[in-house]
Enzyme design. Structure first.
Site, PDB file in Angstrom:
ATOM      1  CB  ILE A  67      74.925  65.881 -40.500  1.00  0.00           C
ATOM      2  CG1 ILE A  67      73.448  66.146 -40.715  1.00  0.00           C
ATOM      3  CG2 ILE A  67      75.213  64.425 -40.221  1.00  0.00           C
ATOM      4  CD1 ILE A  67      72.898  65.473 -41.970  1.00  0.00           C
ATOM      5  N   GLY A 104      86.664  54.200 -37.163  1.00  0.00           N
ATOM      6  CA  GLY A 104      85.388  54.914 -37.136  1.00  0.00           C
ATOM      7  C   GLY A 104      85.064  55.603 -38.440  1.00  0.00           C
ATOM      8  CG  HIS A 127      85.930  63.397 -43.726  1.00  0.00           C
ATOM      9  ND1 HIS A 127      85.729  62.199 -44.393  1.00  0.00           N
ATOM     10  CD2 HIS A 127      85.620  63.151 -42.435  1.00  0.00           C
ATOM     11  CE1 HIS A 127      85.304  61.287 -43.540  1.00  0.00           C
ATOM     12  NE2 HIS A 127      85.239  61.838 -42.331  1.00  0.00           N
TER      13      HIS A 127
HETATM   14  P1  AMP Z   1      84.112  59.674 -40.319  1.00  0.00           P
HETATM   15  O1  AMP Z   1      83.485  58.845 -39.223  1.00  0.00           O
HETATM   16  O2  AMP Z   1      85.496  60.158 -39.999  1.00  0.00           O
HETATM   17  O3  AMP Z   1      84.017  59.006 -41.672  1.00  0.00           O
HETATM   18  O4  AMP Z   1      83.259  60.998 -40.366  1.00  0.00           O
HETATM   19  C1  AMP Z   1      82.114  61.137 -41.118  1.00  0.00           C
HETATM   20  C2  AMP Z   1      81.429  62.326 -40.563  1.00  0.00           C
HETATM   21  O5  AMP Z   1      80.550  62.828 -41.551  1.00  0.00           O
HETATM   22  C3  AMP Z   1      80.570  62.030 -39.337  1.00  0.00           C
HETATM   23  O6  AMP Z   1      80.977  62.871 -38.273  1.00  0.00           O
HETATM   24  C4  AMP Z   1      79.141  62.334 -39.807  1.00  0.00           C
HETATM   25  O7  AMP Z   1      78.356  62.899 -38.804  1.00  0.00           O
HETATM   26  C5  AMP Z   1      79.387  63.284 -40.959  1.00  0.00           C
HETATM   27  N1  AMP Z   1      78.373  63.296 -42.005  1.00  0.00           N
HETATM   28  C6  AMP Z   1      77.841  62.233 -42.646  1.00  0.00           C
HETATM   29  N2  AMP Z   1      76.962  62.630 -43.575  1.00  0.00           N
HETATM   30  C7  AMP Z   1      76.952  63.990 -43.524  1.00  0.00           C
HETATM   31  C8  AMP Z   1      76.258  64.999 -44.235  1.00  0.00           C
HETATM   32  N3  AMP Z   1      75.369  64.691 -45.194  1.00  0.00           N
HETATM   33  N4  AMP Z   1      76.492  66.290 -43.914  1.00  0.00           N
HETATM   34  C9  AMP Z   1      77.373  66.608 -42.946  1.00  0.00           C
HETATM   35  N5  AMP Z   1      78.081  65.703 -42.253  1.00  0.00           N
HETATM   36  C10 AMP Z   1      77.879  64.417 -42.521  1.00  0.00           C
END
Ligand code: AMP
Ligand code: ZN
Length: 113
Positions: free
Chosen positions: A30, A92, A99
């Site tokens: 996102i 982070g 994921h």
């Molecule tokens: P992390 O910082 O490794 O936990 O990555 C989480 C990622 O999820 C970040 O890059 C966010 O931009 C992404 N994210 C959070 N919520 C959503 C969502 N609803 N749809 C798509 N990506 C998301």
């Protein structure tokens, strides 16, 4: 069901899903950090890399196979791309459902920020 990525996998929360199979789902980040920024998520809820069990080895290997497919499909495989799994807040990590980030389409820098 609280977890946002479990909700996306269950199609209870919208996302731009680009790939799905029995084990995993992939959707566009996102808040993309590069022209290509896709997340690959196991359907099984696992909070962090530290929570992986021996029995998850095939699942994790599968995520990397999906990453290769996405990198090839998006045309970034040859030039180069980056795979990232953040683990715990100091790295982070903000979503506590493991994921794999697939990031590319621009020059990547090292060391990462
Ligand atoms: P992390 O910082 O490794 O936990 O990555 C989480 C990622 O999820 C970040 O890059 C966010 O931009 C992404 N994210 C959070 N919520 C959503 C969502 N609803 N749809 C798509 N990506 C998301
Ligand atoms: Zn989850």
């Amino acid at each position: 069901m609280e977890c946002i990525f479990c909700r996306i996998a269950a199609r209870k929360h919208p996302a731009k899903i680009i790939y799905e199979d029995d084990i995993s789902i992939a959707f566009e980040d996102i808040n993309p950090q590069a022209p290509v920024h896709t997340l690959i998520v196991p359907k099984k809820h696992i909070s962090t890399n530290l929570d992986l069990k021996e029995e998850d080895n095939i699942l994790i290997g599968h995520l990397f196979q999906v990453a290769n497919k996405i990198a090839k499909d998006k045309g970034i495989a040859e030039k180069g791309f980056r795979l990232i799994i953040n683990c715990n807040p100091g790295s982070g990590q903000t979503v506590f459902h493991i994921h794999l980030h697939v990031i590319g389409g621009r020059r990547m820098h090292w060391p990462p920020g």
